[in-house]
Design a protein around this motif. Structure first.
Motif, PDB file in Angstrom:
ATOM      1  N   ASP A 244       0.823  -1.208   0.000  1.00 28.10           N
ATOM      2  CA  ASP A 244       0.000   0.000   0.000  1.00 28.10           C
ATOM      3  C   ASP A 244       0.860   1.262   0.000  1.00 28.10           C
ATOM      4  O   ASP A 244       0.474   2.285  -0.586  1.00 28.10           O
ATOM      5  CB  ASP A 244      -0.938  -0.006   1.206  1.00 28.10           C
ATOM      6  CG  ASP A 244      -2.023  -1.078   1.095  1.00 28.10           C
ATOM      7  OD1 ASP A 244      -2.201  -1.625  -0.014  1.00 28.10           O
ATOM      8  OD2 ASP A 244      -2.683  -1.368   2.112  1.00 28.10           O
ATOM      9  N   LEU A 248       0.752   4.315  -2.848  1.00 25.90           N
ATOM     10  CA  LEU A 248       0.621   5.750  -2.573  1.00 25.90           C
ATOM     11  C   LEU A 248       1.719   6.544  -3.282  1.00 25.90           C
ATOM     12  O   LEU A 248       1.447   7.561  -3.930  1.00 25.90           O
ATOM     13  CB  LEU A 248       0.677   6.006  -1.065  1.00 25.90           C
ATOM     14  CG  LEU A 248       0.769   7.486  -0.656  1.00 25.90           C
ATOM     15  CD1 LEU A 248      -0.527   8.214  -1.008  1.00 25.90           C
ATOM     16  CD2 LEU A 248       1.097   7.624   0.834  1.00 25.90           C
ATOM     17  N   ASP A 251       1.192   6.769  -6.931  1.00 27.88           N
ATOM     18  CA  ASP A 251       0.102   7.704  -7.238  1.00 27.88           C
ATOM     19  C   ASP A 251       0.594   9.151  -7.239  1.00 27.88           C
ATOM     20  O   ASP A 251       0.204   9.951  -8.097  1.00 27.88           O
ATOM     21  CB  ASP A 251      -1.025   7.557  -6.203  1.00 27.88           C
ATOM     22  CG  ASP A 251      -1.983   6.428  -6.548  1.00 27.88           C
ATOM     23  OD1 ASP A 251      -1.944   5.948  -7.693  1.00 27.88           O
ATOM     24  OD2 ASP A 251      -2.779   6.033  -5.663  1.00 27.88           O
ATOM     25  N   ARG A 262      -8.897   8.458  -3.913  1.00 26.93           N
ATOM     26  CA  ARG A 262      -7.972   7.323  -3.819  1.00 26.93           C
ATOM     27  C   ARG A 262      -6.828   7.640  -2.866  1.00 26.93           C
ATOM     28  O   ARG A 262      -6.386   6.774  -2.100  1.00 26.93           O
ATOM     29  CB  ARG A 262      -7.424   6.991  -5.206  1.00 26.93           C
ATOM     30  CG  ARG A 262      -6.621   5.692  -5.256  1.00 26.93           C
ATOM     31  CD  ARG A 262      -6.341   5.278  -6.672  1.00 26.93           C
ATOM     32  NE  ARG A 262      -5.453   6.205  -7.348  1.00 26.93           N
ATOM     33  CZ  ARG A 262      -5.219   6.179  -8.657  1.00 26.93           C
ATOM     34  NH1 ARG A 262      -5.851   5.300  -9.430  1.00 26.93           N
ATOM     35  NH2 ARG A 262      -4.382   7.035  -9.213  1.00 26.93           N
ATOM     36  N   ARG A 266      -5.686   5.619   0.470  1.00 24.19           N
ATOM     37  CA  ARG A 266      -4.309   5.153   0.683  1.00 24.19           C
ATOM     38  C   ARG A 266      -3.797   5.597   2.057  1.00 24.19           C
ATOM     39  O   ARG A 266      -3.204   4.816   2.806  1.00 24.19           O
ATOM     40  CB  ARG A 266      -3.378   5.726  -0.395  1.00 24.19           C
ATOM     41  CG  ARG A 266      -3.733   5.414  -1.828  1.00 24.19           C
ATOM     42  CD  ARG A 266      -3.355   4.020  -2.217  1.00 24.19           C
ATOM     43  NE  ARG A 266      -3.359   3.865  -3.665  1.00 24.19           N
ATOM     44  CZ  ARG A 266      -3.724   2.753  -4.281  1.00 24.19           C
ATOM     45  NH1 ARG A 266      -4.130   1.713  -3.582  1.00 24.19           N
ATOM     46  NH2 ARG A 266      -3.694   2.665  -5.603  1.00 24.19           N
ATOM     47  N   GLU A 293       5.635   8.542   3.230  1.00 27.25           N
ATOM     48  CA  GLU A 293       4.357   9.239   3.338  1.00 27.25           C
ATOM     49  C   GLU A 293       4.583  10.743   3.479  1.00 27.25           C
ATOM     50  O   GLU A 293       3.868  11.560   2.880  1.00 27.25           O
ATOM     51  CB  GLU A 293       3.549   8.714   4.523  1.00 27.25           C
ATOM     52  CG  GLU A 293       2.166   9.343   4.616  1.00 27.25           C
ATOM     53  CD  GLU A 293       1.341   8.771   5.752  1.00 27.25           C
ATOM     54  OE1 GLU A 293       0.307   9.373   6.090  1.00 27.25           O
ATOM     55  OE2 GLU A 293       1.738   7.722   6.326  1.00 27.25           O
TER      56      GLU A 293
END
Length: 562
Positions: A244, A248, A251, A262, A266, A293
């Motif tokens: 995951d 992210l 993306d 979305r 995420r 992140e």
């Protein structure tokens, strides 16, 4: 990725105690190898201590060694470099006597990891390089080879030599089908995921986003491969978090248009993963998750949220990416888009430092590959040197080795004996049964000769159907010159006994199983003399006397030689 390159969390669901007791003990030691890196490490270490003692008392050398190696892993993870280094040194000495290249490779690999903890890069390269070459021996046990490769990969990873580590993980993965149990396979796929994530952080610091995105896709593939295996719950969540996280980043940094809903999904999924990883005391993926992140938040125009995420980043990871990359992302978040001249200068300096680190890393990588190549070349030279002195048909020493012995003169006087062996009427064996049967007869005789040689003596095929055994006075060790030596008469009696035992063993061999009507007999000649610097021709005389004794024995085949 942990120092050992294997997970601190993987433990098979059930103990693997099938097969013979010795084999089951060995597999149990490998299971505990994983357990000593996790939360119940003290209990696992205590069981390993008992298992090592039990295996040692029953002469299960393989199981005992693996248990000792697992205790080195425990020391590396929980007891500090001084204890770990001492145990790794002891393990390496112990491995020398096992005559198992793969287990010796495991010992060298663990010593390399210990050297990494001690910040001794030269020792890391030397021991890891040796481990890699030893693990390449295809005649060795697959699980032992796999373990040596995984541990070596972990050592290289401590130096950020991701290319080498990934290659070794790939080789270890290829060995999984040949292992009794694929104990290393879950660790390998998880470590390949972590390795690709960390490698990608370095490329992002260098400004190579396309290269970083390619590695992130590799990390996603490794996570998928891990999820296809039977993993424990925390490993499942770790693989899901890695998958995951990559989704992210792709993306946000990838070329496709980002869909806001979305992205929210995420981020929500990563928040859930973060809670589980934190509860499980994860120090490998959690820092990378936070840093990646945070980078995405910076790119989404939310630098304040990015800084907040990094303020809560986990500590204690062995990953260099979790340290330098987190600092790099934090600098991106705090500097903002409208940086002044001083901030711009610091950014330029950071890029320069990153490039210097990368260049230094590539130099170390080249040194690591050169070390492996040098180890391979050294082994090839050793094999060639050994082969030059070995008879290819029987595996015994050859005439060249015998001639070297014949030309050498000991530094001081000592008794030596020579047993000469000749197959009777061997030409008839070849004429009647063929050379293939004759070769097999020679191999059988050579095996018998080898079985009757003392550890410090030498068995030789002189050529054709002639063999020899060189005996040295057992009471004359070179490091104890004052020990009283046996006389040649006593050593000759020993040689006569050896010759008689070889002759009787040949006589009772079931030669009919090789070819109907085949019967092999030998004649034996023996002699012993004192050789030394005062009599340089003593060995020539010994050879002539033993040959004369052999001639008499062949003339009287029913007589007892000597």
């Amino acid at each position: 990725m942990g120092l050992t390159g294997v997970s601190a969390r993987f433990l098979p669901h059930t103990p693997l105690m099938s097969g013979s007791a010795a084999a089951a003990a060995r597999l149990r030691a490998y299971v505990l190898w994983e357990a000593v890196q996790g939360g119940d490490h003290e209990e696992a270490a205590a069981e390993l201590v008992g298992l090592e003692a039990q295996a040692g008392s029953r002469s299960w050398t393989h199981a005992s060694f693996v248990a000792a190696a697992a205790l080195v892993v425990h020391a590396l993870v929980h007891r500090g470099p001084e204890v770990a280094g001492s145990l790794a040194d002891d393990l390496l000495v112990r491995a020398q006597d096992l005559h198992s290249p793969a287990l010796l490779g495991v010992a060298h690999g663990l010593r390399a990891v210990a050297a990494a903890v001690e910040d001794d890069t030269g020792a890391v390269l030397a021991h890891a390089g040796r481990a890699v070459v030893l693990a390449e021996d295809g005649a060795q046990d697959a699980l032992d080879r796999c373990t040596a490769m995984v541990v070596s990969a972990a050592a290289y990873n401590t130096l950020s030599l991701w290319e080498l580590a990934d290659e070794l993980f790939g080789l270890a993965s290829d060995l999984a089908p040949a292992c009794e149990e694929p104990l290393q396979q879950p660790a390998v796929v998880m470590d390949r995921m972590l390795l690709a994530l960390e490698w990608a952080t370095a490329l992002l610091e260098l400004g190579d986003e396309p290269g970083a995105l390619a590695l992130l896709r590799r990390a996603s593939a490794a996570a998928g491969a891990a999820l296809a295996l039977d993993l424990r719950p925390l490993w499942v969540r770790t693989a899901l978090a890695g998958r995951d996280l990559v989704a992210l980043v792709l993306d946000v940094l990838g070329p496709d248009t980002v869909v806001p809903d979305r992205l929210d999904d995420r981020l929500a999924a990563l928040a859930s993963h973060r809670e589980v990883l934190t509860a499980g005391d994860d120090v490998e993926l959690r820092p990378l998750l936070d840093a990646f992140e945070a980078l995405c938040l910076v790119r989404l125009g939310r630098p304040g949220d990015a800084v907040d995420r990094l303020d809560h980043a986990a500590a204690g990871s062995a990953s260099s990416g979790s340290r330098s990359f987190s600092a790099w992302v934090r600098a991106q978040a705090l500097s903002g888009a409208d940086a002044d001249a001083s901030v711009a200068a610091h950014r330029a300096y950071g890029v320069l430092v990153s490039r210097s680190r990368w260049a230094a890393r590539r130099a170390v990588l080249a040194a690591a590959r050169s070390t492996i190549a040098a180890q391979r070349l050294c082994d090839e030279h050793a094999d060639l040197s050994r082969d030059v002195l070995l008879d290819p048909l029987t595996g015994l020493s050859n005439r060249r080795r015998f001639d070297r012995w014949l030309s050498e003169v000991p530094e001081r006087d000592r008794s030596e004996a020579l047993v000469l062996i000749d197959l009777d009427d061997f030409k008839r064996v070849n004429d009647v049964h063929g050379h293939a049967v004759g070769d097999e007869a020679l191999r059988r005789v050579a095996r018998i000769v080898g079985q009757h040689v003392r550890p410090h003596d030498l068995a030789v095929r002189l050529g054709g159907d002639e063999f020899a055994v060189l005996l040295v006075d057992e009471a004359d060790p070179p490091d104890e010159p004052d020990v009283a030596t046996e006389g040649p008469a006593t050593l000759r009696a020993t040689a006569v006994d050896r010759g008689r035992a070889i002759r009787e063993a040949v006589a009772v061999t079931d030669w009919e199983r090789i070819a109907p009507g085949l019967d092999v007999r030998i004649s034996v000649g023996t002699e012993a003399v004192v050789v030394g610097p005062g009599d340089p021709g003593a060995r020539d005389r010994l050879y002539r006397l033993a040959d004369a004794d052999l001639y008499e024995a062949k003339a009287l085949p029913d007589a007892v030689a000597g």
